[in-house]
Design a protein around this motif. Structure first.
Motif, PDB file in Angstrom:
ATOM      1  N   GLU B 136      -3.090  72.738  69.441  1.00 31.09           N
ATOM      2  CA  GLU B 136      -3.509  74.077  69.841  1.00 31.09           C
ATOM      3  C   GLU B 136      -3.753  74.098  71.342  1.00 31.09           C
ATOM      4  O   GLU B 136      -3.875  73.043  71.967  1.00 31.09           O
ATOM      5  N   LEU B 137      -3.861  75.284  71.906  1.00 35.98           N
ATOM      6  CA  LEU B 137      -4.098  75.393  73.348  1.00 35.98           C
ATOM      7  C   LEU B 137      -5.278  74.529  73.783  1.00 35.98           C
ATOM      8  O   LEU B 137      -5.208  73.815  74.775  1.00 35.98           O
ATOM      9  N   ALA B 138      -6.368  74.579  73.020  1.00 35.72           N
ATOM     10  CA  ALA B 138      -7.588  73.893  73.459  1.00 35.72           C
ATOM     11  C   ALA B 138      -7.781  72.526  72.825  1.00 35.72           C
ATOM     12  O   ALA B 138      -8.702  71.804  73.206  1.00 35.72           O
ATOM     13  N   GLY B 140      -5.670  68.990  71.476  1.00 37.09           N
ATOM     14  CA  GLY B 140      -4.502  68.173  71.211  1.00 37.09           C
ATOM     15  C   GLY B 140      -4.929  66.862  70.598  1.00 37.09           C
ATOM     16  O   GLY B 140      -4.833  66.654  69.393  1.00 37.09           O
ATOM     17  N   TRP B 171       0.384  75.657  70.080  1.00 31.97           N
ATOM     18  CA  TRP B 171       1.077  75.614  71.369  1.00 31.97           C
ATOM     19  C   TRP B 171       1.892  74.333  71.453  1.00 31.97           C
ATOM     20  O   TRP B 171       1.459  73.317  70.941  1.00 31.97           O
ATOM     21  N   TRP B 172       3.023  74.374  72.091  1.00 27.56           N
ATOM     22  CA  TRP B 172       3.908  73.209  72.280  1.00 27.56           C
ATOM     23  C   TRP B 172       4.785  72.919  71.072  1.00 27.56           C
ATOM     24  O   TRP B 172       5.485  71.896  71.053  1.00 27.56           O
ATOM     25  N   ILE B 229       7.147  78.908  74.848  1.00 27.61           N
ATOM     26  CA  ILE B 229       6.150  78.683  75.914  1.00 27.61           C
ATOM     27  C   ILE B 229       6.797  78.512  77.281  1.00 27.61           C
ATOM     28  O   ILE B 229       6.106  78.366  78.283  1.00 27.61           O
TER      29      ILE B 229
END
Lengths: 446, 446
Positions: B136-138, B140, B171-172, B229
């Protein structure tokens, strides 16, 4: 609500303004704010679009950027310094950067008064757009073995420029790919033997101004094969049109040889320069600018990484405790803080080096070559040190940001992509010492 | 006329075929030649066009490449192994690579027999195209703090998937940007408290199959925000659509939780897995494949650099003597030869690691977890070692080629661009040991 960054900033005992006085010339910051606000209102300078463009699209963009910068310069009556600042602020290396840093510089330092009077105003108007063609496919470091030939034809009083073989093709020439209509060519001067005009003697590399594209149509001129060498590693210098050129018996007037020091007379007679190092001064220029630029590049990366690592939290140190800012981890801060110090070191040393270079240049113009040797050693040492340290530091800063550092949008990738080229341009960072240690090391850094 | 490379090859006492037997499985080389000749006749696999494309164009190309590979597979009746080989030979990481390496794998290892029977044939036909959404964005490294929630609604017998805040955005996720219509989501399982169905209790991260795009229109489904992204650093993985996804109360049937080990009953009752490490096995898969891939990546770069340095001549060692092949310089060969050895080391060790992983996987499926700890240590150690050494080696090999190494066309840039990501994915190469050394180090590599 104050951000974690606000909290840290509030706690510092350092006066950022004083640091600024150390790093910037007086008036620089004010000018930067003023010019940045002008660029910020113009869509052509929007940096968010650039990561999505390919090499061809980037070249189009950078030409548009440069055109717009010229318009803004005229509209706002910018000084040369303000214009340079604007060029820097838009963030990309422009195809025209070597027009100013190499083509104009070399004419100014190697051209006669008459040559300067003829060429420099045309350069200033960008009627003549130039580049500097030294490197060939088969020869980079070993300048003495360059093959492009400039044979003097006594009958017509012209030089005949030619590329003897494929490997003699000029290659990597910044600004030549799509933009330049002229280039300074480093070519081996051949003059007819006195009394035997069919035999030629080599006088080693000299500099010649050669038109490559039509001023009317921008098409290649007769005898010229010219183009872009394509993308660079990591997308580095994507906005620059590194190019190639081959010459097939291209005739240029005798006046196109840069003759401030060495000269060729109408008779084909060669007049030696007063000192064989007189042509050296300006060649240090590109190298002398490297350390300060790399220092700033690292400074930007470390600033990005520090800000990220202050905000980013990951892992608690006590069960159910809050996650800790990544910057508090030894493995992060002990990597980033030394890199921050390193960027200061290279910016400060680089500014000093540049000042010394300017001073030396004035001395050399007056015939005083005393500081040449020291300048050479210093610029080589700082170039090797800064490129090795800063390139390593850029990747390290990127990795401190974990996965997010690998996004192009972290901003560090593009800095590394450009910076790592400095390890192999303007002299390799490692001299290829030969296997036989008793032989002298080739002085490839001159 | 024999080239310098021919001369060196003629002088070797090593039998390349024997070396090949060490590096390749039996039949591999023959299959490679056969398949390469098929791909070589097809313009979609032409590698010369790729450096000139931007991210969007590369994504289009890689989807076309994959479609063509499927057609060729059917036309030539390729086995799975031959198809994998063809995927590798075309040279780019495909958006579908994580469909096979993660989505299919995780269903095969974490899904029940019924789930496998339902999903795997659809995956095989690429009717269902999937990816694996963990990061996730916040968050890893710290998987335990992932925020995406899967709340079980006992009334409807469905899970409700949601992203509580911006920072919870997945994300990613490779393959999610433009391609996948499904994703396996790692989300925190929340079940109603017995006797108090309005209160929920967390059971930690579990795996759920969530449809994200319509099978008819490929448009995002209701409640789903999904996209690409954007470009990665250095143009790395330009052909892969790393994506993001947010969930707004997305309902999926109970059967979409992967229930081979832990289970949620219709009543909302939780059935613990027999062993809490049972779900671990397949997570090692991605890491266990890294060393051999990086070893091959370095091998390709060193091969390019060696061939170049054998041909390239620069500087004579005696006045007027011939210029010497760059490979004869100590500063070049003493950098390249150890890198060649290193690539062998990681290919051989990596092949061994992969074989051990396959063996462990079989054992784990039978409930034998004995080799899990060793596999974990080995895969972590070899991952860190190979990524550090090979990434450094790639840049070193590139720099041995001087200026020409910096051309994208040298081929080493793209290898580095992909390889350097390995230093921060599947566990950071440096564990962020906290400033307080008395505290246990976070085990971010699990």
């Amino acid at each position: 609500m104050p951000t974690p960054l606000d909290a840290i900033r509030a706690g510092t005992t350092i006066d950022p303004h004083k640091i600024g006085n150390l790093l910037f010339d007086p008036g620089y910051r004010e000018a930067r704010i003023r010019i940045a606000s002008i660029l910020g209102n113009d869509r052509v300078f929007d940096k968010s679009l650039r990561p999505h463009l390919n090499h061809r699209q980037l070249l189009h963009l950078s030409l548009r950027i440069f055109k717009r910068l010229l318009e803004l310069r005229d509209a706002h009556g910018w000084s040369d310094l303000e214009f340079t600042l604007a060029c820097r602020l838009q963030g990309e290396t422009l195809p025209t950067s070597l027009h100013d840093a190499a083509f104009v510089q070399v004419i100014a330092s190697q051209g006669t008064k008459e040559q300067q009077a003829y060429w420099l105003p045309r350069c200033k108007r960008y009627e003549v757009v130039g580049c500097y063609a030294q490197t060939e496919l088969a020869h980079g470091s070993n300048v003495r073995e360059l093959e492009t030939a400039a044979r003097f034809d006594v009958t017509s009083g012209e030089f005949v420029i030619s590329s003897p073989r494929l490997e003699s093709t000029k290659w990597w020439i910044g600004g030549l790919g799509v933009m330049a209509n002229h280039t300074v060519v480093q070519a081996v001067l051949y003059l007819p033997l006195p009394g035997n005009p069919l035999e030629y003697k080599s006088y080693g590399p000299h500099l010649f101004i050669v038109p490559v594209r039509s001023l009317e149509t921008h098409e290649p001129l007769p005898g010229i094969t010219v183009g872009d060498i394509g993308p660079k590693a990591y997308g580095g210098f994507g906005t620059v049109d590194n190019g190639y050129v081959q010459f097939r018996e291209v005739r240029i007037p005798r006046e196109n040889m840069l003759m401030r020091h060495a000269q060729v007379m109408l008779t084909g007679e060669y007049v030696r320069p007063a000192h064989d190092k007189l042509s050296y001064g300006s060649m240090v220029a590109l190298r002398a600018g490297i350390p300060v630029n790399l220092g700033w590049s690292l400074a930007r990366a470390v600033t990005i990484a520090l800000r990220y690592c202050i905000h980013r939290r990951q892992f608690a140190v006590t069960p159910d405790g809050p996650e800790q800012p990544v910057i508090t981890y030894a493995g992060v801060k002990h990597r980033l803080y030394p890199l921050l110090a390193l960027s200061y070191a290279y910016i400060i040393a680089g500014r000093e080096l540049w000042a010394m270079y300017q001073k030396m240049l004035e001395e050399v113009q007056r015939g005083n070559l005393e500081s040449l040797a020291e300048m050479h050693s210093l610029s080589v040492a700082l170039k090797v040190g800064s490129s090795t340290d800063c390139v390593r530091g850029l990747e390290e800063a990127r990795k401190c940001m974990g996965g997010h550092g690998y996004s192009h949008m972290s901003g560090i990738g593009p800095l590394f992509a450009n910076a790592t080229a400095s390890q192999t341009y303007e002299g390799l960072s490692r001299t290829p010492s030969h296997h036989n240690p008793s032989l002298p090391r080739p002085t490839i850094l001159t």
